[in-house]
Design a protein around this motif. Structure first.
Motif, PDB file in Angstrom:
ATOM      1  N   LEU A   1       0.820  -1.211   0.000  1.00 43.26           N
ATOM      2  CA  LEU A   1       0.000   0.000   0.000  1.00 43.26           C
ATOM      3  C   LEU A   1       0.857   1.266   0.000  1.00 43.26           C
ATOM      4  CD1 LEU A   1      -2.830  -1.081   2.454  1.00 43.26           C
ATOM      5  CD2 LEU A   1      -2.987  -0.810  -0.025  1.00 43.26           C
ATOM      6  N   LYS A   2       1.949   1.252   0.727  1.00 38.74           N
ATOM      7  CA  LYS A   2       2.856   2.406   0.710  1.00 38.74           C
ATOM      8  C   LYS A   2       3.437   2.603  -0.683  1.00 38.74           C
ATOM      9  CE  LYS A   2       4.167   2.100   5.594  1.00 38.74           C
ATOM     10  NZ  LYS A   2       5.238   1.705   6.567  1.00 38.74           N
ATOM     11  N   TYR A   3       3.747   1.497  -1.345  1.00 39.10           N
ATOM     12  CA  TYR A   3       4.285   1.603  -2.704  1.00 39.10           C
ATOM     13  C   TYR A   3       3.232   2.180  -3.648  1.00 39.10           C
ATOM     14  CZ  TYR A   3       6.565   0.504  -7.075  1.00 39.10           C
ATOM     15  OH  TYR A   3       7.139   0.615  -8.303  1.00 39.10           O
ATOM     16  N   LEU A   4       1.995   1.740  -3.525  1.00 32.69           N
ATOM     17  CA  LEU A   4       0.926   2.263  -4.367  1.00 32.69           C
ATOM     18  C   LEU A   4       0.758   3.773  -4.172  1.00 32.69           C
ATOM     19  CD1 LEU A   4       0.284  -0.760  -4.813  1.00 32.69           C
ATOM     20  CD2 LEU A   4      -2.141  -0.218  -4.450  1.00 32.69           C
ATOM     21  N   GLN A   5       0.861   4.210  -2.939  1.00 34.21           N
ATOM     22  CA  GLN A   5       0.662   5.625  -2.642  1.00 34.21           C
ATOM     23  C   GLN A   5       1.738   6.513  -3.255  1.00 34.21           C
ATOM     24  OE1 GLN A   5       0.459   5.673   1.631  1.00 34.21           O
ATOM     25  NE2 GLN A   5      -1.613   4.811   1.703  1.00 34.21           N
ATOM     26  N   ARG A   6       2.978   6.018  -3.283  1.00 36.79           N
ATOM     27  CA  ARG A   6       4.063   6.864  -3.761  1.00 36.79           C
ATOM     28  C   ARG A   6       4.422   6.636  -5.231  1.00 36.79           C
ATOM     29  NH1 ARG A   6       7.178   3.032  -0.545  1.00 36.79           N
ATOM     30  NH2 ARG A   6       8.650   1.884  -1.876  1.00 36.79           N
ATOM     31  N   THR A   7       3.736   5.693  -5.875  1.00 45.28           N
ATOM     32  CA  THR A   7       4.087   5.351  -7.256  1.00 45.28           C
ATOM     33  C   THR A   7       2.836   5.359  -8.128  1.00 45.28           C
ATOM     34  OG1 THR A   7       5.753   3.854  -6.305  1.00 45.28           O
ATOM     35  CG2 THR A   7       5.389   3.722  -8.676  1.00 45.28           C
ATOM     36  N   PRO A   8       2.453   6.515  -8.661  1.00 47.15           N
ATOM     37  CA  PRO A   8       1.230   6.593  -9.471  1.00 47.15           C
ATOM     38  C   PRO A   8       1.365   5.948 -10.851  1.00 47.15           C
ATOM     39  CG  PRO A   8       2.348   8.705  -9.435  1.00 47.15           C
ATOM     40  CD  PRO A   8       3.077   7.841  -8.461  1.00 47.15           C
ATOM     41  N   ASP A   9       2.586   5.787 -11.341  1.00 44.64           N
ATOM     42  CA  ASP A   9       2.788   5.254 -12.690  1.00 44.64           C
ATOM     43  C   ASP A   9       3.803   4.112 -12.655  1.00 44.64           C
ATOM     44  OD1 ASP A   9       2.626   4.975 -15.442  1.00 44.64           O
ATOM     45  OD2 ASP A   9       4.182   6.476 -15.825  1.00 44.64           O
ATOM     46  N   PRO A  10       3.380   2.921 -12.246  1.00 45.58           N
ATOM     47  CA  PRO A  10       4.307   1.790 -12.147  1.00 45.58           C
ATOM     48  C   PRO A  10       4.772   1.337 -13.529  1.00 45.58           C
ATOM     49  CG  PRO A  10       2.067   1.026 -11.861  1.00 45.58           C
ATOM     50  CD  PRO A  10       1.993   2.524 -11.902  1.00 45.58           C
ATOM     51  N   ALA A  11       6.020   0.909 -13.616  1.00 49.88           N
ATOM     52  CA  ALA A  11       6.597   0.548 -14.915  1.00 49.88           C
ATOM     53  C   ALA A  11       6.936  -0.933 -15.029  1.00 49.88           C
ATOM     54  CB  ALA A  11       7.859   1.374 -15.176  1.00 49.88           C
ATOM     55  N   GLY A  12       6.923  -1.659 -13.939  1.00 51.95           N
ATOM     56  CA  GLY A  12       7.383  -3.040 -13.953  1.00 51.95           C
ATOM     57  C   GLY A  12       6.622  -3.939 -14.904  1.00 51.95           C
ATOM     58  N   PHE A  13       5.311  -3.811 -14.929  1.00 52.59           N
ATOM     59  CA  PHE A  13       4.504  -4.684 -15.784  1.00 52.59           C
ATOM     60  C   PHE A  13       4.770  -4.394 -17.258  1.00 52.59           C
ATOM     61  CE2 PHE A  13       0.572  -5.783 -18.049  1.00 52.59           C
ATOM     62  CZ  PHE A  13       0.436  -7.119 -17.674  1.00 52.59           C
ATOM     63  N   ARG A  14       4.839  -3.112 -17.620  1.00 52.73           N
ATOM     64  CA  ARG A  14       5.115  -2.750 -19.013  1.00 52.73           C
ATOM     65  C   ARG A  14       6.486  -3.252 -19.447  1.00 52.73           C
ATOM     66  NH1 ARG A  14       2.830   2.186 -17.398  1.00 52.73           N
ATOM     67  NH2 ARG A  14       4.907   3.130 -17.228  1.00 52.73           N
ATOM     68  N   THR A  15       7.489  -3.035 -18.593  1.00 54.39           N
ATOM     69  CA  THR A  15       8.840  -3.491 -18.909  1.00 54.39           C
ATOM     70  C   THR A  15       8.885  -5.012 -19.042  1.00 54.39           C
ATOM     71  OG1 THR A  15       9.811  -1.606 -17.744  1.00 54.39           O
ATOM     72  CG2 THR A  15      11.234  -3.508 -18.126  1.00 54.39           C
ATOM     73  N   SER A  16       8.226  -5.694 -18.121  1.00 56.00           N
ATOM     74  CA  SER A  16       8.201  -7.160 -18.158  1.00 56.00           C
ATOM     75  C   SER A  16       7.527  -7.657 -19.425  1.00 56.00           C
ATOM     76  CB  SER A  16       7.466  -7.704 -16.932  1.00 56.00           C
ATOM     77  OG  SER A  16       8.107  -7.325 -15.734  1.00 56.00           O
ATOM     78  N   GLY A  17       6.423  -7.015 -19.801  1.00 59.07           N
ATOM     79  CA  GLY A  17       5.709  -7.419 -21.002  1.00 59.07           C
ATOM     80  C   GLY A  17       6.542  -7.239 -22.253  1.00 59.07           C
ATOM     81  N   GLN A  18       7.227  -6.123 -22.337  1.00 59.56           N
ATOM     82  CA  GLN A  18       8.082  -5.880 -23.499  1.00 59.56           C
ATOM     83  C   GLN A  18       9.186  -6.922 -23.591  1.00 59.56           C
ATOM     84  OE1 GLN A  18       9.289  -1.851 -22.741  1.00 59.56           O
ATOM     85  NE2 GLN A  18       7.295  -0.997 -23.298  1.00 59.56           N
ATOM     86  N   ARG A  19       9.801  -7.223 -22.467  1.00 59.29           N
ATOM     87  CA  ARG A  19      10.867  -8.226 -22.449  1.00 59.29           C
ATOM     88  C   ARG A  19      10.340  -9.608 -22.810  1.00 59.29           C
ATOM     89  NH1 ARG A  19      14.107  -7.116 -16.777  1.00 59.29           N
ATOM     90  NH2 ARG A  19      15.180  -5.190 -17.366  1.00 59.29           N
ATOM     91  N   TRP A  20       9.245  -9.969 -22.179  1.00 61.01           N
ATOM     92  CA  TRP A  20       8.708 -11.304 -22.366  1.00 61.01           C
ATOM     93  C   TRP A  20       8.241 -11.515 -23.799  1.00 61.01           C
ATOM     94  CZ3 TRP A  20       4.463 -14.080 -23.768  1.00 61.01           C
ATOM     95  CH2 TRP A  20       4.363 -15.387 -23.297  1.00 61.01           C
ATOM     96  N   LEU A  21       7.483 -10.557 -24.333  1.00 60.53           N
ATOM     97  CA  LEU A  21       6.980 -10.686 -25.701  1.00 60.53           C
ATOM     98  C   LEU A  21       8.103 -10.650 -26.720  1.00 60.53           C
ATOM     99  CD1 LEU A  21       3.822  -8.426 -25.320  1.00 60.53           C
ATOM    100  CD2 LEU A  21       3.827 -10.896 -25.662  1.00 60.53           C
ATOM    101  N   SER A  22       9.114  -9.797 -26.474  1.00 61.03           N
ATOM    102  CA  SER A  22      10.244  -9.709 -27.395  1.00 61.03           C
ATOM    103  C   SER A  22      11.017 -11.038 -27.428  1.00 61.03           C
ATOM    104  CB  SER A  22      11.183  -8.574 -26.974  1.00 61.03           C
ATOM    105  OG  SER A  22      12.314  -8.521 -27.792  1.00 61.03           O
ATOM    106  N   ALA A  23      11.166 -11.672 -26.263  1.00 55.53           N
ATOM    107  CA  ALA A  23      11.901 -12.931 -26.194  1.00 55.53           C
ATOM    108  C   ALA A  23      11.194 -14.062 -26.918  1.00 55.53           C
ATOM    109  CB  ALA A  23      12.136 -13.315 -24.743  1.00 55.53           C
ATOM    110  N   ARG A  24       9.884 -13.876 -27.173  1.00 56.78           N
ATOM    111  CA  ARG A  24       9.100 -14.938 -27.807  1.00 56.78           C
ATOM    112  C   ARG A  24       8.559 -14.531 -29.177  1.00 56.78           C
ATOM    113  NH1 ARG A  24       9.460 -15.140 -22.685  1.00 56.78           N
ATOM    114  NH2 ARG A  24       9.382 -17.104 -21.527  1.00 56.78           N
ATOM    115  N   SER A  25       9.087 -13.463 -29.737  1.00 53.47           N
ATOM    116  CA  SER A  25       8.635 -13.005 -31.048  1.00 53.47           C
ATOM    117  C   SER A  25       9.351 -13.747 -32.173  1.00 53.47           C
ATOM    118  CB  SER A  25       8.867 -11.506 -31.185  1.00 53.47           C
ATOM    119  OG  SER A  25      10.250 -11.204 -31.084  1.00 53.47           O
TER     120      SER A  25
END
Length: 205
Positions: free
Chosen positions: A181-205
């Motif tokens: 919850l503290k992380y949610l409060q201080r991080t309005p624009d999380p990047a981990g999921f987007r970065t993970s998706g780009q990496r994962w999809l690129s590795a399987r393209s």
């Protein structure tokens, strides 16, 4: 907003999710693979002969420890994908959602990275040590022996860059929830999921 909790069986995801619901100031809806998919199929799909409309189970031992591998039938994949589309619809309508998930099988993982690419997703790894989940599984007695260990390496894919990793072997559910919850409060624009998706999809393209 979607809080995506990823972890192997017996990692403590559901306990963390319930605590998040209780401690969050607003309303968090809780869904996941157990409620949206596994619970939708009849119990016989979890039992032999594990045919083309079920999950096939392969059992082995690694250094004397049971390990289970799950082979998801193609019949089930559209159901998983529809569940992810449902989470996306809720998020788009302004609902805040927790998803309690075990990200294994590339077809299931792809649904998340493709369908939720435009949503605000907090990607939380719930990752105690393997020895912890093995012992929890043994103590609870309601899971297939070897499931936690067998899924461990696949679920924690090295392509994933979590916004936050929670070790539930050292944190109680309430302490873990406060950390999230503290992380949610201080991080309005999380990047981990987007970065993970780009990496994962690129590795399987």
């Amino acid at each position: 907003m979607i809080v995506l909790l990823n972890g192997t069986s017996s990692a403590g995801k559901t306990s963390l999710a319930r605590s998040l619901q209780n401690r969050y100031a607003g309303v968090l809806l809780l869904y996941g693979v157990d409620t949206m998919v596994q619970g939708a199929f009849p119990e016989k799909c979890d039992l032999p002969p594990w045919n083309e409309q079920a999950i096939r189970v392969e059992m082995s031992e690694v250094e004397g420890v049971p390990h289970v591998r799950l082979d998801v039938s193609s019949y089930m994949i559209p159901v998983y994908r529809s569940a992810v589309a449902f989470y996306r619809e809720l998020s788009a309508k302004g609902y805040n959602v927790i998803v309690d998930e075990v990200l294994f099988d590339p077809r299931r993982v792809r649904a998340y990275f493709e369908l939720l690419a435009s949503e605000t997703v907090y990607f939380i790894g719930v990752k105690p040590n393997k020895s912890v989940v093995i012992e929890r599984e043994r103590a609870r007695g309601d899971r297939l022996p070897g499931l936690a260990a067998g899924l461990y390496d696949e679920v924690y894919d090295p392509c994933y860059e979590y916004d936050l990793t929670i070790d539930t072997g050292h944190l109680s559910p309430d302490d873990a929830a406060d950390t999230v919850l503290k992380y949610l409060q201080r991080t309005p624009d999380p990047a981990g999921f987007r970065t993970s998706g780009q990496r994962w999809l690129s590795a399987r393209s």
